[in-house]
Design a protein around this motif. Structure first.
Motif, PDB file in Angstrom:
ATOM      1  N   ASP A 114      15.473   7.997  38.020  1.00  0.00           N
ATOM      2  CA  ASP A 114      15.576   9.005  39.071  1.00  0.00           C
ATOM      3  C   ASP A 114      15.342  10.383  38.477  1.00  0.00           C
ATOM      4  N   ASN A 116      17.118  14.126  38.972  1.00  0.00           N
ATOM      5  CA  ASN A 116      18.283  14.793  39.527  1.00  0.00           C
ATOM      6  C   ASN A 116      18.103  16.288  39.296  1.00  0.00           C
ATOM      7  N   GLU A 135      13.616   7.666  42.271  1.00  0.00           N
ATOM      8  CA  GLU A 135      14.554   8.191  43.263  1.00  0.00           C
ATOM      9  C   GLU A 135      14.767   9.683  43.023  1.00  0.00           C
ATOM     10  N   ARG A 137      17.285  12.954  43.626  1.00  0.00           N
ATOM     11  CA  ARG A 137      18.542  13.578  44.021  1.00  0.00           C
ATOM     12  C   ARG A 137      18.387  15.076  43.782  1.00  0.00           C
ATOM     13  N   ASN A 138      18.609  15.845  44.809  1.00  0.00           N
ATOM     14  CA  ASN A 138      18.398  17.289  44.703  1.00  0.00           C
ATOM     15  C   ASN A 138      19.602  18.047  45.240  1.00  0.00           C
ATOM     16  N   SER A 139      20.120  18.972  44.416  1.00  0.00           N
ATOM     17  CA  SER A 139      21.168  19.874  44.874  1.00  0.00           C
ATOM     18  C   SER A 139      20.749  21.332  44.735  1.00  0.00           C
ATOM     19  N   THR A 168      18.221  11.787  48.173  1.00  0.00           N
ATOM     20  CA  THR A 168      19.551  12.305  48.505  1.00  0.00           C
ATOM     21  C   THR A 168      19.516  13.809  48.290  1.00  0.00           C
ATOM     22  N   ASN A 169      19.695  14.570  49.351  1.00  0.00           N
ATOM     23  CA  ASN A 169      19.578  16.023  49.247  1.00  0.00           C
ATOM     24  C   ASN A 169      20.846  16.717  49.725  1.00  0.00           C
ATOM     25  N   SER A 170      21.369  17.610  48.871  1.00  0.00           N
ATOM     26  CA  SER A 170      22.486  18.461  49.262  1.00  0.00           C
ATOM     27  C   SER A 170      22.138  19.940  49.119  1.00  0.00           C
TER      28      SER A 170
END
Length: 246
Positions: A114, A116, A135, A137-139, A168-170
């Motif tokens: 992934d 991140n 995958e 994942r982003n913040s 997955t995004n925040s």
């Protein structure tokens, strides 16, 4: 393990003179930004190319990709090849030629793992994160407020996953007209997504979409908060998720 330490002014510390140039190539090598740093590239150039297994780009500094090539070619700030990576550096995409293809903050390719991302990605137009096989994942916050090319209405995309990998995004995503905040398959979002007229907050071609928080704000002209065009998809808006349509 081996390490590359970068120390510079924050802009054009490395200038690649030809097309397809790479500012820094790190194979199984840690990359440390000791200061803000910048690479200037031309057609299809790459600022930092990283492959292998060592953690890389883990410093909260600012990295600038300056693009001075043809307006019809693209370039990438961070290219991550076959690795699980945690970038925390902020990326600025500095387009000096009104590029109509779109500069890319992070391009991640691989068959597993992934990416991140915790850094902010900022530019005029283009793509925040593109994944081909990993995958996402982003913040971090992704801000690309203007259309790539108003005449052709070519889309900006905040996070674009080509294969079936989950997003997955925040982080907060702010993009311009005709564009898409998140484009992919299975999506879990808790960030705020702000999209201009004729745009789409989340576009999903397969898999379920879960809104666990945040607000999706979209403009006028047939803009859509969520657009799904696959089979048997479920969109779930949990408590705390909001949507505002102009």
């Amino acid at each position: 393990g081996p390490e590359v330490k970068l120390n510079g002014t924050g802009s054009s510390d490395i200038v690649t003179t030809g097309n397809d140039g790479i500012g820094v190539y790190a194979d199984n090598t840690k990359v440390t930004f000791e200061t803000d740093y910048g690479v200037e590239v031309k057609d299809r150039g790459t600022g930092i190319f990283v492959e292998g297994n060592n953690p890389s780009l883990n410093d909260s500094k600012n990295f600038e990709l300056k693009y001075s090539g043809a307006p019809t070619a693209s370039a990438v700030a961070f290219f991550m090849n076959n690795k699980s990576t945690l970038p925390t550096s902020n990326i600025t995409l500095n387009d000096t030629v009104n590029n109509t293809e779109g500069l890319v903050g992070i391009l991640a390719k691989g068959t597993a793992g992934d990416i991140n991302n915790q850094g902010n990605i900022t530019g005029n137009a283009g793509y925040g994160i593109i994944s081909e096989g990993v995958e996402v994942r982003n913040s971090g916050n992704i801000t690309l407020p203007n259309p790539l090319d108003a005449a052709s209405k070519k889309a900006i995309v905040g996070i674009y996953v080509k294969n079936g990998n989950k997003i997955t995004n925040s982080g907060d995503i702010t993009i311009g007209k005709y564009s898409v905040g998140i484009y992919g398959h299975q999506v879990e979002n808790s960030g705020n997504i702000n999209v201009g007229d004729a745009g789409t907050g989340i576009f999903s071609t397969a898999g379920n979409v879960d809104l666990t928080g945040g607000t999706i704000n979209v403009g006028t002209d047939q803009a859509a908060g969520i657009y799904v065009n696959g089979d048997n998809q479920i969109v779930t808006a949990h408590s705390g998720a909001n949507m505002t349509i102009a």
